[in-house]
Design an enzyme around this catalytic site. Sequence first.
Site, PDB file in Angstrom:
ATOM      1  N   GLU A  34      65.632  -9.606 -42.944  1.00 43.84           N
ATOM      2  CA  GLU A  34      66.850 -10.381 -42.666  1.00 43.84           C
ATOM      3  C   GLU A  34      67.866 -10.365 -43.805  1.00 43.84           C
ATOM      4  O   GLU A  34      68.175 -11.398 -44.405  1.00 43.84           O
ATOM      5  CB  GLU A  34      66.496 -11.824 -42.287  1.00 43.84           C
ATOM      6  N   GLU A  70      61.445  -9.758 -34.909  1.00 47.12           N
ATOM      7  CA  GLU A  70      61.180 -11.169 -34.640  1.00 47.12           C
ATOM      8  C   GLU A  70      61.952 -11.606 -33.403  1.00 47.12           C
ATOM      9  O   GLU A  70      63.126 -11.242 -33.237  1.00 47.12           O
ATOM     10  CB  GLU A  70      61.594 -12.058 -35.822  1.00 47.12           C
TER      11      GLU A  70
END
Length: 492
Positions: free
Chosen positions: A226, A323
């Site tokens: 991320e 995710e």
Amino acid sequence: MFDKLKSKIENAIDSKHPHEIQISIPDASKVSKKDIYRYRYNYGVNLGSLFVLENWIYDDLFGHGGGSELDAVTSEMKATSASDAGRKLAQHYESYISSIDWAFLQNAGVTAVRVPIGYWHVGNGKFVDGLPHESVKHVYQSAKPWDFLKQLTATAGGHDIGVLVDLHGLPGGANADSHSGCTISTASFFHNSGYINQVVNEILPFIAKDICVNNENVIGLQIVNESVFDNKASGQKSYYLKAVKAIQNVDSTLPVVISDGWWPQQWADWVQKHGLATTVVVDSHVYRCFSDGDKAKSAQEITGELSKTLNFPKDQADYMVGEFSCVLDSKTWDMTHGDRQKLVQTFGNTEISVFAENASWGWFFWTLQFEHGDGGEWGFVPMVNNSAIPKRPSGAHSIIGDNEIKMFVQQHADYWKDKGGDHMEHWRYEDGLRSSVADMSAFANFKNSLVGRWYSWKTQRRQQYVKQKGDGEFMWEWEQGYQKGLDESNHY
């Protein structure tokens, strides 16, 4: 019209395929178990809070306070001792791993687990000197997380399940969230040359040599989690390029996973520019419970828009969804009418369906298990049991046979008959189709796997074919034939 169409196809192919690439895939008859681990389409799950601790998943290590792992371990060490803190961490690792129900994962059709780690775990604290976690070095030397990761990898391999090693926590943070491992207000990793050099020159090569090369079921190495959104992303681009080269020096065929920084196209452009589209996989995270826009929509609206709001440039790069969950915000549920369980089922199944069209390396649900309860719509186990996440079929899926191949070849020839087909090379179409079928059959022989990393695999297979039978203006027919095979059979 035919000339324009042909030109458009040829130009598209030329822009997607470099003239020379490093070919790492074998002939279909020689595809190994290791090849399939690294390329197959994944039905996966994250092992959240096994190593990189998150309070909301496992809170036992946060008993003395702290908003991140560094804070929590520091507080624990001060309240007790470094050895006691290390012992508590080791007990957590052992308990978590022993609680994994491998039979359940196999029955659900899981192909791989994504394992978030921090740089401080690597080599049992071997690389923390001069970095933020240096003060807790002795805790990790005592806890030995690296030993537990090796144990986990071996156990997973015994169940034919792959492991994606995810360097989730970087020094200074790729983002400012607590799952980076420390409490920070601004992510600084990408602008700290000292941090980058230590990761690129020491940490990543060690991971690749010590665990990736030696285990056939390690499917790849993720070098960041991320990344923050950055319009120019100069820091990310510099780090990614250095990291890929460092890993390739150890294992040139190991998939390297980067973050899309919430902008998928930016990184398709980047991998194309640097000729890394056959090496790099771009990770994109898909959540529909955080943004104000999603909170203002009903469950039906969010589900109905998934195919429009998720659209990776799959013709330029390979993507995975590292995710996602079945969670929708409480505000969404407040404005939603209907049976919640059925709506969650529809939402989850739609996610999987959309991923199957866009994410060539598959998906990894967040997350597997929790210290308290099952996680509800964050939990993989209840979502599989509630059929919100469909199980991957274990029986052999249907792959087209010789009669169907001949039929598709004839259909192709018939279509082009009055469009210049007499001057074309339809044999290339048949070659592509048969090559596709051979590849899918090879993958299916190992646990009913599907061909994944479509861009990389197809690009390399095309380059092999050109070396065998030569290039030409009708190579687009081979491309269409190969894709026809995937379209017909590379799904459950």
